[in-house]
Write a protein that holds these residues in place. Structure first.
Motif, PDB file in Angstrom:
ATOM      1  N   ASP A 193       0.844  -1.198   0.000  1.00  0.00           N
ATOM      2  CA  ASP A 193       0.000   0.000   0.000  1.00  0.00           C
ATOM      3  C   ASP A 193       0.882   1.251   0.000  1.00  0.00           C
ATOM      4  O   ASP A 193       1.586   1.525   0.965  1.00  0.00           O
ATOM      5  N   THR A 194       0.838   1.977  -1.100  1.00  0.00           N
ATOM      6  CA  THR A 194       1.640   3.200  -1.216  1.00  0.00           C
ATOM      7  C   THR A 194       0.830   4.464  -0.962  1.00  0.00           C
ATOM      8  O   THR A 194       1.388   5.555  -0.906  1.00  0.00           O
ATOM      9  N   LYS A 195      -0.490   4.332  -0.812  1.00  0.00           N
ATOM     10  CA  LYS A 195      -1.358   5.501  -0.634  1.00  0.00           C
ATOM     11  C   LYS A 195      -1.884   5.638   0.793  1.00  0.00           C
ATOM     12  O   LYS A 195      -2.657   6.529   1.075  1.00  0.00           O
ATOM     13  N   SER A 196      -1.477   4.742   1.651  1.00  0.00           N
ATOM     14  CA  SER A 196      -1.976   4.779   3.020  1.00  0.00           C
ATOM     15  C   SER A 196      -1.517   6.052   3.731  1.00  0.00           C
ATOM     16  O   SER A 196      -0.366   6.478   3.614  1.00  0.00           O
ATOM     17  N   LYS A 197      -2.436   6.672   4.471  1.00  0.00           N
ATOM     18  CA  LYS A 197      -2.132   7.877   5.239  1.00  0.00           C
ATOM     19  C   LYS A 197      -1.838   7.558   6.708  1.00  0.00           C
ATOM     20  O   LYS A 197      -1.661   8.469   7.518  1.00  0.00           O
ATOM     21  N   ARG A 198      -1.795   6.294   7.019  1.00  0.00           N
ATOM     22  CA  ARG A 198      -1.497   5.889   8.398  1.00  0.00           C
ATOM     23  C   ARG A 198      -0.031   6.174   8.714  1.00  0.00           C
ATOM     24  O   ARG A 198       0.836   6.116   7.833  1.00  0.00           O
ATOM     25  N   PRO A 199       0.298   6.476   9.962  1.00  0.00           N
ATOM     26  CA  PRO A 199       1.692   6.711  10.352  1.00  0.00           C
ATOM     27  C   PRO A 199       2.539   5.470  10.083  1.00  0.00           C
ATOM     28  O   PRO A 199       2.035   4.342  10.125  1.00  0.00           O
ATOM     29  N   PRO A 200       3.833   5.653   9.805  1.00  0.00           N
ATOM     30  CA  PRO A 200       4.685   4.502   9.466  1.00  0.00           C
ATOM     31  C   PRO A 200       4.783   3.464  10.574  1.00  0.00           C
ATOM     32  O   PRO A 200       4.963   2.285  10.306  1.00  0.00           O
ATOM     33  N   ASN A 201       4.667   3.906  11.833  1.00  0.00           N
ATOM     34  CA  ASN A 201       4.784   2.943  12.924  1.00  0.00           C
ATOM     35  C   ASN A 201       3.555   2.059  13.067  1.00  0.00           C
ATOM     36  O   ASN A 201       3.553   1.113  13.846  1.00  0.00           O
ATOM     37  N   GLU A 202       2.498   2.350  12.318  1.00  0.00           N
ATOM     38  CA  GLU A 202       1.289   1.524  12.361  1.00  0.00           C
ATOM     39  C   GLU A 202       1.142   0.669  11.106  1.00  0.00           C
ATOM     40  O   GLU A 202       0.109   0.046  10.905  1.00  0.00           O
ATOM     41  N   VAL A 203       2.175   0.645  10.276  1.00  0.00           N
ATOM     42  CA  VAL A 203       2.116  -0.081   9.011  1.00  0.00           C
ATOM     43  C   VAL A 203       3.188  -1.164   8.982  1.00  0.00           C
ATOM     44  O   VAL A 203       4.342  -0.911   9.356  1.00  0.00           O
ATOM     45  N   GLU A 204       2.800  -2.369   8.568  1.00  0.00           N
ATOM     46  CA  GLU A 204       3.736  -3.475   8.346  1.00  0.00           C
ATOM     47  C   GLU A 204       4.595  -3.765   9.582  1.00  0.00           C
ATOM     48  O   GLU A 204       5.825  -3.740   9.540  1.00  0.00           O
ATOM     49  N   ASN A 205       3.939  -4.038  10.699  1.00  0.00           N
ATOM     50  CA  ASN A 205       4.630  -4.381  11.949  1.00  0.00           C
ATOM     51  C   ASN A 205       5.640  -3.312  12.383  1.00  0.00           C
ATOM     52  O   ASN A 205       6.679  -3.625  12.969  1.00  0.00           O
ATOM     53  N   GLY A 206       5.332  -2.046  12.079  1.00  0.00           N
ATOM     54  CA  GLY A 206       6.202  -0.953  12.478  1.00  0.00           C
ATOM     55  C   GLY A 206       7.366  -0.713  11.536  1.00  0.00           C
ATOM     56  O   GLY A 206       8.161   0.204  11.757  1.00  0.00           O
ATOM     57  N   LEU A 207       7.505  -1.539  10.495  1.00  0.00           N
ATOM     58  CA  LEU A 207       8.608  -1.378   9.551  1.00  0.00           C
ATOM     59  C   LEU A 207       8.296  -0.314   8.503  1.00  0.00           C
ATOM     60  O   LEU A 207       9.214   0.278   7.920  1.00  0.00           O
ATOM     61  N   GLY A 208       7.024  -0.034   8.273  1.00  0.00           N
ATOM     62  CA  GLY A 208       6.639   0.920   7.246  1.00  0.00           C
ATOM     63  C   GLY A 208       6.689   0.292   5.860  1.00  0.00           C
ATOM     64  O   GLY A 208       7.322  -0.740   5.652  1.00  0.00           O
ATOM     65  N   ASN A 209       6.015   0.926   4.918  1.00  0.00           N
ATOM     66  CA  ASN A 209       5.964   0.341   3.578  1.00  0.00           C
ATOM     67  C   ASN A 209       7.133   0.749   2.693  1.00  0.00           C
ATOM     68  O   ASN A 209       7.353   0.149   1.643  1.00  0.00           O
ATOM     69  N   LYS A 210       7.909   1.748   3.090  1.00  0.00           N
ATOM     70  CA  LYS A 210       9.025   2.181   2.254  1.00  0.00           C
ATOM     71  C   LYS A 210      10.132   1.132   2.184  1.00  0.00           C
ATOM     72  O   LYS A 210      10.776   0.963   1.147  1.00  0.00           O
TER      73      LYS A 210
END
Length: 616
Positions: free
Chosen positions: A331-348
């Motif tokens: 997901d590249t369009k998510s507006k959620r903070p990075p710490n709440e995405v992909e077990n805290g790893l972020g999508n980048k």
């Protein structure tokens, strides 16, 4: 007394939840009783009797490990020990007895209790956070998720990727070979592929460089390959050696298990055991024979890959591409903070690994000529009509994503150390800690002895433990975490001193911290203005806090004349109904684009003229 304990377990009902807790206590008493028998037999030197009690203990230990999820099957083991017929499941797809994965350790249940928080973080300082109409008795969904995650961390000593691999192996062992091809969404891997995946899940991939061929062919000597972090470089040849050693251990253990089962069958035949018992033992022997065949084939393939590093690299890249394909999109369009995405790893970091795989695929000539992306393929894709028993592990979508996350984290962290060197990464580490805390990262299991003075001093801030942790996880990998702690004078001493104080320091509890730091080091890599990055992070955290305040119900209705109108020029007739048309931003849409929909308070929707108010 032991027989009475086992009889009591059989009499307990599976439908009463309290009985399960009683069963666990009875199992503990039974194990202690058997240990006493074993000690007595050792002292009296009775080898045959000693072996019998050791078998009994192993059976009871199996029940203890599997009783939580396989209550009926666990009780069947106890029934057979008492000479009682096993109870079959009402559904025909379940076996009589629990199956233990033979491809590694079952995630161990932590015996340590949940550590008490030294400092309770107050989150209720802002009285409006819960807002009007919110019930104090109900927990937020994010808090429930954190509690669930804490329970998982207490239950497992393994990293999340390793847990996913063990689960896939268990599914592969329990699944009927005839049903292997029925699930088209699952990823099916052979023994050698699963073994390779375990290695890169622990260590990460070799970091791609312009001189990538030196990481494959050992005979190539490239002077420029001496990178700042040369000591963190791993190559495909070395990885092939690790895979071969692991395959050798696997096949040895599988052979011992199979031979032991054959001896058990012979002993039961000599003792005139029932036909039902013998049939069950022979079925177990057939499963172990299949398991042995898989692992012997894996050893043969590992030997071939050890001598062909290029093929190992090609198969690994294509397998990871298949893993990414099965896990779903990033997901590249998510507006959620990075710490709440992909077990805290972020999508980048995930996007970075996707590009890294493409780089390797083009270099190894396993990329699509049009898109440049790696071909996604595993052995099962070519052998679907062949023997389905070659499939050793079955990964669902969630398992694929979990493993891909861990590979991405280890690979990116290794790349940062290789390209920049440990000293430069150490310089960025204090900034990474500050950014992590500004993002709202929460390390629930931070040990009380952890040294990290996060403050505004930046580079002067000492973070020795974080630096040692990242260095160690690259040197030893997740699989060697216990050895890392043992070999680290600082970690070992303080872990021993704080034992029993509620501190939990395992590969499972530190994974969040590693994810957070890897995410921020990735952000800092190449960043020109650290202060600007920190300001953005704090602003985002502040905005999130403000947006969490629940508005009162009166704010949804605006008195006429005070309504904020759209700057667009009005035309046509007035709104005859006199109702305000409110434009609502639907932030819960799937694509995250914030599509707006109109809502007419009085049910009158006049397209000619609308008074708009955007609810923030």
């Amino acid at each position: 007394f032991l027989v009475e304990l086992l009889n009591a377990m059989v009499k307990l009902s599976t439908k009463v939840s309290a009985h399960k807790q009683i069963t666990k206590k009875l199992l503990q008493y039974a194990l202690k009783e058997v240990d006493c028998y074993i000690e007595a037999c050792t002292e009296s030197t009775e080898p045959s009797r000693l072996e019998d009690f050791k078998k009994i203990r192993s059976h009871i230990d199996l029940v203890k490990k599997t009783i939580q999820k396989h209550y009926r099957q666990g009780k069947n083991v106890v029934r057979v020990m008492l000479g009682i017929d096993a109870v079959a499941a009402k559904k025909g797809n379940e076996g009589l007895f629990p199956v233990v994965p033979k491809y590694g350790n079952i995630p161990a249940i932590s015996s340590k209790k949940k550590p008490a928080k030294a400092k309770a973080k107050s989150k209720s300082s802002d009285a409006g956070v819960k807002g009007a109409g919110a019930s104090d008795g109900k927990e937020s969904s994010s808090r429930k998720k954190r509690k669930k995650k804490k329970t998982q961390l207490e239950s497992y000593d393994s990293a999340l990727g390793d847990v996913a691999i063990n689960r896939a192996l268990s599914l592969g062992m329990e699944m009927d070979p005839a049903l292997i091809g029925s699930d088209s969404k699952a990823l099916k891997l052979s023994s050698i592929e699963t073994l390779i995946l375990s290695v890169i899940c622990s260590q990460g991939l070799p970091a791609y460089t312009e001189n990538w061929d030196a990481l494959i062919d050992q005979e190539i000597d490239v002077p420029s390959q001496n990178l700042p972090g040369q000591e963190f470089v791993i190559n495909w040849f070395r990885m092939g050696g690790v895979v071969l050693n692991a395959a050798d251990v696997w096949s040895t253990i599988a052979l011992r298990n199979y031979e032991a089962k054959l001896l058990e069958i012979q002993a039961n035949v000599a003792n005139n055991s029932s036909e039902a018992d013998l049939a069950d033992l022979r079925m177990q022997a057939r499963q172990l024979e299949v398991d042995l065949k898989r692992k012997e084939n894996a050893k043969i393939e590992a030997t071939e890959l050890r001598n062909n590093s290029r093929q190992l690299a090609q198969r690994t890249i294509m397998m990871l591409a298949a893993l990414q394909e099965k896990m779903g999109s990033i997901d590249t369009k998510s507006k959620r903070p990075p710490n709440e995405v992909e077990n805290g790893l972020g999508n980048k970091v995930l996007r970075w690994l996707s590009q890294e795989l493409s780089n390797w695929a083009r270099a190894l000539q396993v990329a699509d000529q049009v898109s440049g992306k790696p071909h996604a393929a595993v052995g099962y894709d070519y052998d679907k009509n062949d023997d389905a028993e070659k499939v050793a592990a079955v990964f669902d979508k969630r398992g694929c994503r979990t493993v891909f996350l861990q590979v991405a984290q280890q690979t990116r962290l290794r790349s940062l150390f290789v390209r920049n060197g440990a000293s430069k990464v150490a310089q960025h580490m204090p900034h990474a800690v500050v950014l992590s805390e500004a993002a709202g990262d929460d390390w629930d299991y931070r040990p009380s002895w952890w040294v990290c003075n996060a403050d505004k001093d930046g580079p002067a801030m000492p973070v020795p433990d974080d630096a040692d942790l990242l260095n160690g996880i690259l040197d030893y990998g997740y699989s060697g975490f216990d050895e890392m702690v043992k070999m680290s004078p600082s970690f070992k001493k303080r872990c021993e001193q704080s034992e029993g104080d509620g501190n939990v320091f395992t590969r499972a509890t530190v994974q969040d911290r590693i994810n957070h730091l890897t995410r921020e080091l990735h952000e800092l890599d190449g960043a020109t203005n650290v202060d600007h990055l920190l300001g953005e992070r704090k602003a985002a955290a502040s905005a999130k806090k403000e947006s969490s305040v629940q508005s009162g119900i009166s704010s949804f209705f605006v008195a006429k004349g005070k309504t904020t109108t759209s700057p667009k020029k009005k035309s046509g007739n007035d709104n005859k109904g006199g109702a305000d048309i409110i434009e609502i931003d639907d932030g819960d849409d799937n694509n995250g684009s914030g599509i707006k929909r109109s809502a007419d308070v009085n049910g009158v929707n006049s397209p000619e003229k609308k008074q708009k108010k955007t609810l923030q």
